[in-house]
Write a protein that holds these residues in place. Structure first.
Motif, PDB file in Angstrom:
ATOM      1  N   GLY A 260     -11.335 -11.605  -6.119  1.00 48.16           N
ATOM      2  CA  GLY A 260     -10.537 -10.719  -6.959  1.00 48.16           C
ATOM      3  C   GLY A 260      -9.960  -9.642  -6.231  1.00 48.16           C
ATOM      4  N   ARG A 261      -9.930  -9.595  -4.645  1.00 43.83           N
ATOM      5  CA  ARG A 261      -9.549  -8.664  -3.870  1.00 43.83           C
ATOM      6  C   ARG A 261      -8.662  -9.130  -2.836  1.00 43.83           C
ATOM      7  N   LEU A 262      -7.831  -8.237  -2.438  1.00 44.25           N
ATOM      8  CA  LEU A 262      -6.636  -8.702  -1.469  1.00 44.25           C
ATOM      9  C   LEU A 262      -7.347  -7.923  -0.091  1.00 44.25           C
ATOM     10  N   THR A 263      -7.134  -8.881   0.854  1.00 45.83           N
ATOM     11  CA  THR A 263      -7.394  -8.391   2.321  1.00 45.83           C
ATOM     12  C   THR A 263      -5.989  -8.337   3.005  1.00 45.83           C
ATOM     13  N   VAL A 264      -5.520  -7.340   3.576  1.00 45.22           N
ATOM     14  CA  VAL A 264      -4.202  -7.454   4.235  1.00 45.22           C
ATOM     15  C   VAL A 264      -4.370  -6.353   5.151  1.00 45.22           C
ATOM     16  N   TYR A 283       3.044  -7.265  -1.080  1.00 43.53           N
ATOM     17  CA  TYR A 283       4.202  -6.490  -1.240  1.00 43.53           C
ATOM     18  C   TYR A 283       3.623  -5.053  -1.264  1.00 43.53           C
ATOM     19  N   LEU A 284       3.857  -4.350  -0.120  1.00 40.35           N
ATOM     20  CA  LEU A 284       3.251  -3.005   0.217  1.00 40.35           C
ATOM     21  C   LEU A 284       4.454  -2.084   0.102  1.00 40.35           C
ATOM     22  N   ARG A 285       4.000  -0.935  -0.691  1.00 40.21           N
ATOM     23  CA  ARG A 285       5.270   0.174  -0.738  1.00 40.21           C
ATOM     24  C   ARG A 285       5.175   1.103   0.437  1.00 40.21           C
ATOM     25  N   PRO A 286       6.116   1.463   0.834  1.00 43.70           N
ATOM     26  CA  PRO A 286       6.206   2.342   2.130  1.00 43.70           C
ATOM     27  C   PRO A 286       5.189   3.578   1.882  1.00 43.70           C
ATOM     28  N   GLU A 287       5.075   4.055   0.663  1.00 44.96           N
ATOM     29  CA  GLU A 287       4.115   5.239   0.516  1.00 44.96           C
ATOM     30  C   GLU A 287       2.692   5.041   0.665  1.00 44.96           C
ATOM     31  N   ASP A 288       2.361   3.579   0.480  1.00 43.93           N
ATOM     32  CA  ASP A 288       1.031   3.051   0.341  1.00 43.93           C
ATOM     33  C   ASP A 288       0.527   2.946   2.002  1.00 43.93           C
ATOM     34  N   VAL A 289       1.661   3.015   2.919  1.00 47.72           N
ATOM     35  CA  VAL A 289       1.257   2.922   4.514  1.00 47.72           C
ATOM     36  C   VAL A 289       1.263   4.233   5.023  1.00 47.72           C
ATOM     37  N   VAL A 290       0.021   4.631   5.503  1.00 46.59           N
ATOM     38  CA  VAL A 290      -0.236   6.030   5.944  1.00 46.59           C
ATOM     39  C   VAL A 290      -0.259   6.021   7.755  1.00 46.59           C
ATOM     40  N   ARG A 331       6.332  14.310  12.363  1.00 44.56           N
ATOM     41  CA  ARG A 331       7.433  13.926  12.948  1.00 44.56           C
ATOM     42  C   ARG A 331       6.992  13.196  14.088  1.00 44.56           C
ATOM     43  N   PRO A 332       6.672  11.806  13.823  1.00 43.94           N
ATOM     44  CA  PRO A 332       6.521  10.917  15.133  1.00 43.94           C
ATOM     45  C   PRO A 332       7.820  10.506  15.645  1.00 43.94           C
ATOM     46  N   GLU A 333       7.879  10.228  16.882  1.00 45.29           N
ATOM     47  CA  GLU A 333       8.878  10.447  17.797  1.00 45.29           C
ATOM     48  C   GLU A 333       9.204   8.363  18.050  1.00 45.29           C
ATOM     49  N   PRO A 334      10.282   8.080  18.294  1.00 49.77           N
ATOM     50  CA  PRO A 334      10.504   6.782  18.638  1.00 49.77           C
ATOM     51  C   PRO A 334       9.855   6.353  20.151  1.00 49.77           C
ATOM     52  N   GLY A 335       8.913   5.311  20.036  1.00 51.12           N
ATOM     53  CA  GLY A 335       8.176   5.156  21.256  1.00 51.12           C
ATOM     54  C   GLY A 335       6.909   5.645  21.208  1.00 51.12           C
ATOM     55  N   GLU A 336       6.533   6.678  20.215  1.00 50.22           N
ATOM     56  CA  GLU A 336       5.185   7.209  20.264  1.00 50.22           C
ATOM     57  C   GLU A 336       4.035   6.034  19.631  1.00 50.22           C
ATOM     58  N   ARG A 337       2.857   6.170  20.347  1.00 51.23           N
ATOM     59  CA  ARG A 337       2.008   5.212  19.908  1.00 51.23           C
ATOM     60  C   ARG A 337       1.185   5.904  18.491  1.00 51.23           C
ATOM     61  N   VAL A 338       1.003   5.461  17.565  1.00 50.65           N
ATOM     62  CA  VAL A 338       0.425   5.792  16.362  1.00 50.65           C
ATOM     63  C   VAL A 338      -0.785   4.886  15.736  1.00 50.65           C
ATOM     64  N   ALA A 339      -1.414   5.158  14.795  1.00 55.02           N
ATOM     65  CA  ALA A 339      -1.964   4.352  14.031  1.00 55.02           C
ATOM     66  C   ALA A 339      -1.829   4.206  12.625  1.00 55.02           C
ATOM     67  N   VAL A 340      -1.744   3.183  11.936  1.00 51.58           N
ATOM     68  CA  VAL A 340      -1.648   3.122  10.231  1.00 51.58           C
ATOM     69  C   VAL A 340      -2.916   2.563   9.701  1.00 51.58           C
ATOM     70  N   GLY A 341      -2.739   3.049   8.452  1.00 50.87           N
ATOM     71  CA  GLY A 341      -3.770   2.623   7.459  1.00 50.87           C
ATOM     72  C   GLY A 341      -3.055   2.388   5.996  1.00 50.87           C
ATOM     73  N   LEU A 342      -3.849   2.028   5.155  1.00 50.61           N
ATOM     74  CA  LEU A 342      -3.370   1.832   3.596  1.00 50.61           C
ATOM     75  C   LEU A 342      -4.039   2.935   2.868  1.00 50.61           C
ATOM     76  N   THR A 343      -3.420   3.329   1.750  1.00 50.46           N
ATOM     77  CA  THR A 343      -4.066   4.445   0.881  1.00 50.46           C
ATOM     78  C   THR A 343      -5.153   3.704  -0.087  1.00 50.46           C
ATOM     79  N   GLY A 344      -5.043   2.197  -0.432  1.00 50.28           N
ATOM     80  CA  GLY A 344      -5.987   1.726  -1.154  1.00 50.28           C
ATOM     81  C   GLY A 344      -5.363   1.511  -2.590  1.00 50.28           C
TER      82      GLY A 344
END
Length: 362
Positions: A260-264, A283-290, A331-344
């Motif tokens: 009953g849960r999604l792993t993504v 289907y992840l909305r852009p505002e749900d990826v941080v 204000r991330p810049e193109p080429g910058e290394r970042v990390a992303v997560g989900l809001t849940g």
């Protein structure tokens, strides 16, 4: 007196409209295929969908401008399927303003009343009231070429309303206007529609427009309604993959449903609705990826300033590309290394199609 203070043209309650199992076959492509829709009195329903989905055919069928092969159309319980347009008591506004160039704005608005043999004094009074309602009471003596596009469309709206129709039909009425005027006029249309309590159908291919003005949105596909609901329901709980992709921006990412849960993307998140276990497309909305410390590493591809928001595309180490929507102060810049997560937040999924991997948001 300002437009906001204008008295109502009529205290009449909006009408109930029922479109029952409408079929319209054009011989090479189906215009409508078992189309069903019911509007409550005073409701504004937006018909939304890609080109060729049947939304304008549905509107023209309701107007009596398109013959249906089968099905029925009822207004306040009366079957008008075989009645001409002139007997359906409708107001219509189209993409083209269709103003008579040799008539002033006031005379254009009066035209429908003239055809109904309304007395001159009464039709002048009602036309002035309609123009005041749309904020053009000081422009009654101007001709079409003396008015801006937005003003011409307001005249067309006043002309549709002055006869006090039971139902208002709007067929992409804002598509010829520039972006700023479109927003202003769509808000005015919603204000006037709410003020008058008139049942309204609004055809558009612009999802933002539909979500902004409608009580309910009917997303159409291949002559049928794929899903109908409030703007919030369609955006947060799309019933199908088509609706999830068509309404708003979305990222398609592979995931797995179990228990009953999604792993993504290495996160376990709730489902927006029940789903069978196994591989799925999420289907992840852009505002749900941080952007977050300690998340999944990636590199910024592009970033766009949108005023209060910024939209950023990130490519993860496995090649997955994601679009994120976040505060403009980040204000991330193109080429910058970042990390992303989900809001849940709950996520919509569909069975995974062959070759249906991750793609950036549309």
């Amino acid at each position: 007196m300002t437009a906001l203070e204008t008295p109502l043209l009529s205290s009449r309650t909006g009408s109930t409209v029922e479109l029952r199992d409408l079929v319209r076959d054009f011989g090479g492509g189906v215009g409508l295929s078992g189309f069903d829709l019911e509007a409550a009195p005073g409701e504004l329903i937006a018909l939304l969908g890609p080109s060729g989905c049947g939304k304008t055919t549905a509107l023209r069928s309701l107007a009596g401008l398109e013959r249906v092969d089968s099905g029925s159309i009822l207004i306040d319980g009366r079957d008008v399927t075989d009645e001409p347009t002139s007997r359906r008591d409708l107001g219509m506004v189209f993409q083209s303003y269709s103003l008579f160039p040799h008539l002033t704005a006031g005379q254009n608005v009066e035209f429908g009343l003239r055809m109904r043999k309304v007395a001159p004094a009464d039709r002048r009074r009602r036309a002035a009231e309609a123009l005041e309602l749309v904020g053009l009471d000081h422009h009654a003596g101007r001709y079409a070429h003396q008015l801006s596009g937005g003003q011409q469309q307001r005249v067309a709206l006043a002309r549709a309303l002055v006869t006090e129709p039971r139902v208002l039909l709007l067929d992409e009425p804002l598509s010829a206007l520039d972006a700023k005027v479109r927003v202003q006029l769509r808000d005015e249309i919603r204000r006037i529609q709410t003020e008058l309590g008139i049942t309204t159908f609004f055809v558009t291919h612009d999802q933002e427009e539909a979500l902004a003005v409608a009580d309910r949105v009917a997303v159409m596909r291949s002559g049928r309604i794929e899903q109908i609901g409030s703007p919030e329901e369609l955006y947060h709980r799309p019933a199908t993959a088509f609706v999830a992709e068509f309404v708003g921006l979305t990222n398609r990412v592979d995931g797995v449903v179990a228990g009953g849960r999604l792993t993504v993307l290495g996160h376990e998140v709730p489902l927006a609705s029940d789903a069978a276990e196994g591989p799925v497309t999420a289907y992840l909305r852009p505002e749900d990826v941080v952007l977050t410390a300690g998340g999944i590493p990636g590199v910024v591809l592009t970033t766009s300033f949108l005023g209060a928001l910024r939209r950023t595309r990130v490519r993860l180490e496995d090649g997955t590309e994601l679009s994120l929507q976040h505060g403009a102060r980040e204000r991330p810049e193109p080429g910058e290394r970042v990390a992303v997560g989900l809001t849940g937040s709950p996520v919509t999924v569909a069975p995974r199609d062959a070759g249906n991997g991750a793609v950036p948001a549309r």
